[in-house]
Enzyme design. Structure first.
Site, mmCIF file in Angstrom:
data_model
loop_
_atom_site.group_PDB
_atom_site.id
_atom_site.type_symbol
_atom_site.label_atom_id
_atom_site.label_comp_id
_atom_site.label_asym_id
_atom_site.label_seq_id
_atom_site.Cartn_x
_atom_site.Cartn_y
_atom_site.Cartn_z
ATOM 1 N N ARG A 27 0.824 -1.213 0.000
ATOM 2 C CA ARG A 27 0.000 0.000 0.000
ATOM 3 C C ARG A 27 0.856 1.260 0.000
ATOM 4 O O ARG A 27 0.357 2.343 -0.270
ATOM 5 C CB ARG A 27 -0.919 0.001 1.228
ATOM 6 C CG ARG A 27 -1.888 -1.157 1.232
ATOM 7 C CD ARG A 27 -2.628 -1.235 2.533
ATOM 8 N NE ARG A 27 -3.572 -0.158 2.704
ATOM 9 C CZ ARG A 27 -4.806 -0.149 2.224
ATOM 10 N NH1 ARG A 27 -5.228 -1.182 1.537
ATOM 11 N NH2 ARG A 27 -5.607 0.861 2.445
ATOM 12 N N ASN A 100 -6.580 5.049 9.230
ATOM 13 C CA ASN A 100 -6.324 5.268 7.813
ATOM 14 C C ASN A 100 -7.412 6.213 7.312
ATOM 15 O O ASN A 100 -8.595 5.945 7.529
ATOM 16 C CB ASN A 100 -6.391 3.929 7.059
ATOM 17 C CG ASN A 100 -6.340 4.109 5.552
ATOM 18 O OD1 ASN A 100 -5.845 5.122 5.060
ATOM 19 N ND2 ASN A 100 -6.853 3.144 4.814
ATOM 20 N N LYS A 605 -0.696 1.728 -3.414
ATOM 21 C CA LYS A 605 -1.474 0.842 -4.285
ATOM 22 C C LYS A 605 -2.899 1.358 -4.470
ATOM 23 O O LYS A 605 -3.411 1.398 -5.578
ATOM 24 C CB LYS A 605 -1.500 -0.577 -3.690
ATOM 25 C CG LYS A 605 -2.283 -1.582 -4.504
ATOM 26 C CD LYS A 605 -1.613 -1.902 -5.817
ATOM 27 C CE LYS A 605 -2.382 -2.897 -6.656
ATOM 28 N NZ LYS A 605 -1.918 -2.889 -8.050
#
Ligand code: AGP
Length: 610
Positions: A27, A100, A605
């Site tokens: 990621r 996140n 990603k």
């Protein structure tokens, strides 16, 4: 973007978490950390750098922690520093939290908390959340009430995992706008930003809905909606297995994923084309009445997914009578597009979590369009918010550069275009049969082409030291040139630009000089002779030329310094084949240059923030 993983159960939490964080490395991140709980203490260890550095730091930590949350950070608010790395804790060290997403009202929250005497140790938006949890919990003494309150106070997108000192068998999560999946095993439970993080331990997944609060514990998972009302979310057993997330003998995920493309295409077509006919209307929930109402198709995506959409645009123009518009999601979401109930809006996204694509979807849905997702991730936000879904059968794609998902998207978009063409009566049955028959031969042709890996590696040696490269193509090959240029930029950091071949003489031809090679995508198609003239103009200016052309071509090899031949196919299918050498060339150039191919600098990603 940031990665989250959480674990409670009988195993040593740090081992599960480090393993999970390694599986989320794709990621993109700049620092990593974890919090471990034993009931007695709540330990936080975090550092700038790689998960391996964190793993080394953990060697000093004794065993006996069976609860933990981990995080890989991709800096947004605040620079790359140990203080800004997650987890963050409140002043008393009672709660630890990973996040996140982006909290849009964090300045306001920070000011409010500072006025109450809270001292901040970092520059992040996340730290405001953990202080808010602590202040609310000190008032209510009830964690569920605290998390419901939190949702009312936070603006923006977030996936959160929270643990509390003295509560060693519980982790709480909230998901709003950022990806989060929950997993349950025997006497253990998990949460993570993406399934591969805990795939070695369980394939039993739950996807929390927007605003859901979850409590994960060894006894199971309980979920409440944003108002704190208990809700049921179905348990899905995913058909991915752990070998799909490993390199399986390849040096890099990108190379492995390039070589998987024949299998991916075969899987993508299986059961979806039968006896020369496209059979996806059932999967999509479409009927003739519905399809005949549509007048327009909007296809919206970012990056490589956008380039696959540009290929689809050309197919839909040919096979349907619909008005087609293709746009980049970050543009579409702010434009005054005429989107209404006569529109089929298609959103293409490998991850199904790209923030701009989701925003574009919400706009089209609000305008009354029928929304279709083409995505690789079942249960992703995109898949859950549309009316119809066509899943790619690519399996997890770990390399940051899209490869197998690009060809998987081409296959899915092909099927959609064929299905629309036949249901609207524009594509004649014999024509559909001819196309389907060639489509099922494509996986084999892709595999033949992959055997040229060694040959392409040699070509890469000749061009790896150039600082610039131009890619040209026409018609179906223009988006392929665009995808090729993007691949080269991403993994090798060489500047590359893609141009419609006919545009060269309107300006870009001025760039030609020694050291600026041109890669031409020139299959034997209806525009072949036009592109050949463009090539001659380039040769007349002494530029070096790499050509991706069709086997048996007599003219192109005379012009080009390097040639990669692809098996013959009909014009519509050429993107499936032409893109393979471009992927391999980018990979080998990046390898020669010693780049971090699977995790290129500055890239993530899935881009889950705007
Ligand atoms: C492709 O190599 C890139 N990594 C990137 O352009 C990607 O295609 C883009 O971010 C869109 O992602 P999505 O398909 O997951 O929405």
């Amino acid at each position: 973007m940031c990665g989250i993983v959480g674990y409670v159960g009988g195993q040593e939490a740090r081992e599960v978490l480090i393993d999970g964080l390694k599986r989320l490395e794709y990621r993109g991140y700049d620092s990593a950390g974890l919090a471990l709980g034993s009931g007695k203490d709540l330990l936080i260890i975090k550092e700038v750098g790689k998960v391996e550095d964190l793993e080394r730091m953990l060697q000093k930590v004794p065993a006996g922690y069976h609860q933990g949350i981990g995080h890989t950070r991709w800096a947004t608010h605040g620079g790359v520093s140990q203080a800004n790395a997650h987890p963050h804790k409140d002043g008393k060290g009672q709660f630890a939290l990973v996040h996140n997403g982006i909290i849009e009202n964090f300045s306001e929250l920070r000011e409010e908390l500072e006025r109450k005497g809270v001292v901040f140790l970092s520059e992040t938006d996340t730290e405001a959340i953990v202080h808010l949890v602590a202040t609310s919990f000190s008032r209510t003494g009830d964690i569920l009430e605290t998390l419901v309150y939190l949702q009312k106070r936070l603006r923006g997108t977030f996936a959160l995992a929270l643990m509390q000192q003295g509560l060693p068998d519980r982790i709480y999560t909230i998901r709003r706008g950022s990806p989060l999946v929950l997993g349950s095993g025997n006497g253990e439970a998990f949460c993570a930003s993406d399934i591969p993080a805990f795939l070695p331990y369980t394939r039993r997944i739950q996807y929390p809905e927007e605003g859901d609060i979850a409590e994960i514990s060894p006894g199971g998972i309980r979920i409440w909606d944003e108002k704190g009302r208990p809700v049921e979310r179905s348990v899905v057993t995913v058909d991915w297995d752990v070998s799909m997330t490993e390199k399986s003998g390849f040096s890099h995920y990108m190379l492995k994923e390039i070589h998987e493309q024949g299998t991916v295409l075969r899987r993508s077509l299986k059961g979806r084309v039968v006896d020369g006919k496209t059979m996806i209307s059932g999967e999509l929930g479409w009927n003739v009445e519905m399809v005949s109402k549509w007048k327009k198709v909007h296809i919206v995506a970012c990056g490589s997914s956008y380039y696959s959409a540009l290929v689809a645009e050309r197919l839909l123009e040919k096979w349907t009578d619909l008005e087609i518009k293709v746009d980049i999601a970050s543009e579409y979401r702010y434009r005054h597009v005429a989107c209404d109930p006569t529109t089929l809006a298609v959103f293409v996204s490998q991850s199904g979590e790209t923030a701009d694509t989701l925003a574009a979807l919400r706009k089209a849905r609000a305008a009354g369009a029928h929304c279709l997702a083409i995505t690789n991730v079942r249960g992703s936000t995109l898949a859950r918010e549309v009316h119809s879904v066509l899943l790619l059968k690519a399996g997890p794609e770990i390399g940051v550069a899209a490869t197998k998902s690009f060809t998987g998207q081409l296959a899915a978009l092909f099927l959609v275009a064929l299905q629309l063409g036949s249901m609207r009566g524009i594509l004649a049955p014999h024509e559909e049969e001819r196309l389907v028959n060639e489509l099922i031969r494509i996986p084999y042709k892709v595999e033949l082409l992959l055997e040229k890996d060694g040959e392409i590696k040699e070509i890469a040696r000749k061009y790896a030291q150039n600082k610039n490269m131009l890619f040209i193509g026409r018609g179906m090959s223009f988006p392929v040139a665009q995808e090729g240029a993007l691949k080269l930029k991403e993994v090798s950091y060489i500047h590359a630009e893609a141009l419609a071949a006919g545009e060269m003489k309107h300006g870009p031809i001025a760039l030609l000089e020694p050291g600026v090679p041109v890669l031409a995508v020139i299959p034997k198609d209806s525009l072949y002779e036009k592109t050949l003239s463009n090539i001659q103009e380039i040769k007349a200016r002494n530029a070096s030329l790499i050509a991706v052309c069709t086997e048996g071509d007599r003219f192109v090899p005379e012009q080009a310094g390097s040639v990669i031949e692809t098996p013959w196919t009909d014009e519509e299918f050429t993107p499936f084949l032409s893109v393979i050498p471009l992927q391999l060339l980018s990979f080998h150039i990046a390898l020669i240059l010693g780049r971090e191919i699977d995790q290129p600098r500055n890239l993530a990603k899935s881009v889950t923030v705007e």
